[in-house]
Enzyme design. Structure first.
Site, PDB file in Angstrom:
ATOM      1  CE  LYS A 253      76.083  63.801  41.151  1.00 44.81           C
ATOM      2  NZ  LYS A 253      76.142  63.843  42.584  1.00 44.81           N
ATOM      3  NE  ARG A 254      71.181  70.009  38.229  1.00 47.50           N
ATOM      4  CZ  ARG A 254      72.112  70.369  39.121  1.00 47.50           C
ATOM      5  NH1 ARG A 254      73.334  70.553  38.734  1.00 47.50           N
ATOM      6  NH2 ARG A 254      71.797  70.531  40.373  1.00 47.50           N
TER       7      ARG A 254
END
Length: 515
Positions: A253-254
RNA sequence: GGCCCUGUCGUCUAGAGGUCUAGGACACAGCCCUUUCAAGGCUGCGACACGGGUUCGAAUCCCGUCAGGGUCACCA
């Protein structure tokens, strides 16, 4: 049997591909066994929490047709479904544990903890925290806490073997001596995820915890908490991680921006996004559901693809309609190893589903793309819709995504033809092209039965008479009338263009390139 | 580094000791069809991580090695 599962996203502003796959498995399980799928919002981290960041997640689920039975906007009997509104219950349960000596206050400062951690690191062993007050007699910890509130830690029991009978991973075990005493309540009284999650799973009567593999390590701790709270332990199932395409790394997600390659950026620009807009929106990248929605993927295609990622029905089923997926889904057939996300296969699956989509639907869904590109008004006239319908019919299976209309429609909406230099080079500037175009222009001028079948016949007659291959006529004609070398059937193209536009474009092409 | 988990074609997968000279799908390559593209048809390429056991027999069971991943917060 009626079961209860949950998916607990934090409001991040987008629905992540990996997350939605996990949610899908939860949802499929409840639809298969019967029961409720609950959406619970993990917004206990006030620093990261943005209220407006929830809507895109709900939209994403709704678009996919993954309907939650209880949760935001629909309510339910065990609400509220926002952890930020359940703070009191976490506090209450923490006090409960504190009174029983199952949790204890910890007054160590951040500096002291860091020092401890560093020491452990230096000694090359895991850092397992044991607070100095963990063995306070029951009641005394509670008293101390009331006098001077601080962080509360869960007291991990000594000398136990914690076993997770995981429905996907099988038997997993860990010695309790290797588990750190976790903080359950911060100094400000807010709960830590690990604890809140357990409290809520109990309160919401969750029977099956289906979540991502990265939580497996947490689960040992949570097993202990379930026991300490006197609750029965739900079925645990840890689904493997989704990896980046052709990689063994988690689709994180990063740093999703890195997935916006120049190729991806081109795709987004082709459907009307400016580079500035792409840069500004952190959900426009191939790791989110929104991206596929924007490009005109079908919910059913995405669902099928995601359902087959890490789960299989048998040795050959690839296209599995949702009702079949629901009828046959089971945790036993979820793979235990991680799987890489494959955009190529998703594209193929989507194309297969697109074949089932009626023309009228493709027209309806295609209009916004054509509008944004400036080819049609927002609400096209009946005649424009009729024209678009004929074009899309002629496209047949060539449209794999709704945004593909942009590849086939523009030549029919252009007032002034735009020529692809490659088409000009390859198809028009060839020896003989001019003479044939001129000759055939005359024949077309005299052709009145302007339908594809007849145009086909006229051209083939001409080719036979001239003793040339049809290709020698088809290619220059396509380039002369559409400016391109790629498109669907030429005779459909000419029919849709109509006689006067066809004749005019051929003449114009002859003039323009001085042929 | 400790702990936990995982290891079948490039990718997704089938495989629960013999039916496996390992099946399917995507991708890729070639051919056919053809009007370019798409579709379709056919063919090809291509994997049991390695080493030991157990067994008459192992991709399947056990052990070790190696590799990959996850996790080690008063994040979720």
């Amino acid at each position: 049997m009626s079961i209860r599962t949950r998916f607990a996203p934090s409001p991040t502003g987008y629905l992540h591909i990996g997350g939605v796959r996990t949610a899908l498995f939860n949802w499929l399980l409840t639809r298969h066994l019967g029961g409720q799928f609950i959406l619970r919002i993990d917004d206990t981290d006030s620093e990261r929490n943005r209220p407006e960041a929830l809507q895109p997640i709900l939209d994403g689920f709704r678009w996919l047709g993954i309907q939650w039975d209880e949760g935001p906007e629909v309510g339910g009997p065990v609400g509220p479904y926002f952890q930020s509104q359940r703070l009191e219950s976490y506090r209450e349960q923490a006090m409960n544990l504190l009174k029983q000596g199952l949790a204890y206050p910890d007054y160590l400062s951040k500096e002291e903890l860091d020092a401890e951690r560093k020491r452990a690191e230096k000694a090359k062993r895991a850092y397992i925290h044991r607070g100095p007050l963990r063995d306070l007699p029951p009641g005394e910890g509670y008293e101390r806490y009331l006098q001077q509130p601080t962080a509360i830690r869960f007291r991990v029991p000594d000398d136990q073997t914690v076993i997770i009978p995981d429905a996907i991973c099988g038997h997993c075990e860990q010695k309790s001596d290797l588990i750190s005493d976790p903080v359950i309540l911060r100094i400000d009284g807010s709960p830590i995820y690990n604890f809140a999650s357990v409290i809520d799973d109990i309160a919401m009567k969750i029977t099956h915890v289906v979540r991502a593999r990265e939580h497996l390590t947490n689960t040992f701790t949570q097993m202990l908490m379930f026991s300490a709270l006197g609750a029965s332990i739900p079925v645990m199932a840890h689904v493997p991680v989704v990896n980046e395409p052709k990689s063994k790394k988690k689709l994180s997600k990063r740093d999703m921006k890195k997935f916006v390659t120049s190729e991806i950026s081109d795709k987004l620009q082709a459907i009307g996004y400016t580079p500035e807009q792409i840069e500004a929106r952190d959900d426009l990248n191939p790791a989110t559901v929104a991206f596929y929605r924007e490009l005109g993927y079908l919910p059913a295609g995405l669902i099928n693809y995601l359902g087959r990622l890490g789960w299989s029905l048998d040795d050959k089923s690839e296209l599995i309609p949702l009702d079949q997926m629901i009828a046959h889904f089971s945790l036993e057939r979820v793979n235990s190893s991680s799987a890489s996300f494959d955009p190529d296969k998703l594209y193929w699956v989507n194309g297969e589903y697109m074949r089932q989509v009626p023309t009228a639907e493709k027209v309806k869904m295609g209009i916004p793309y054509l509008h944004r590109a400036g080819w049609l008004p927002e609400t096209p006239s009946d005649s424009q819709v009729a024209l678009l319908t004929r074009i899309i019919e002629a496209c047949g299976d060539r449209i794999k995504l709704y945004s593909d209309v942009l590849q086939f429609c523009p030549p029919f909406f252009m007032a002034e033809l735009v020529y692809d230099p490659k088409a000009v080079e390859k198809r028009l500037l060839k020896i003989g092209a001019r003479d044939h175009l001129q000759a055939f222009l005359k024949i077309l001028t005299d052709t009145n039965d302007w339908v594809a079948a007849n145009l086909d016949k006229v051209l083939h007659d001409y080719c036979t008479a001239q003793n040339i291959k049809p290709g020698e006529m088809v290619h220059p004609l396509r380039a002369a009338t559409t400016g391109r070398e790629i498109g669907f059937g030429l005779f459909d193209t000419l029919e849709i263009l109509g006689k006067s536009v066809t004749l005019q474009r051929i003449q114009q092409t002859l003039n323009k390139f001085n042929l």
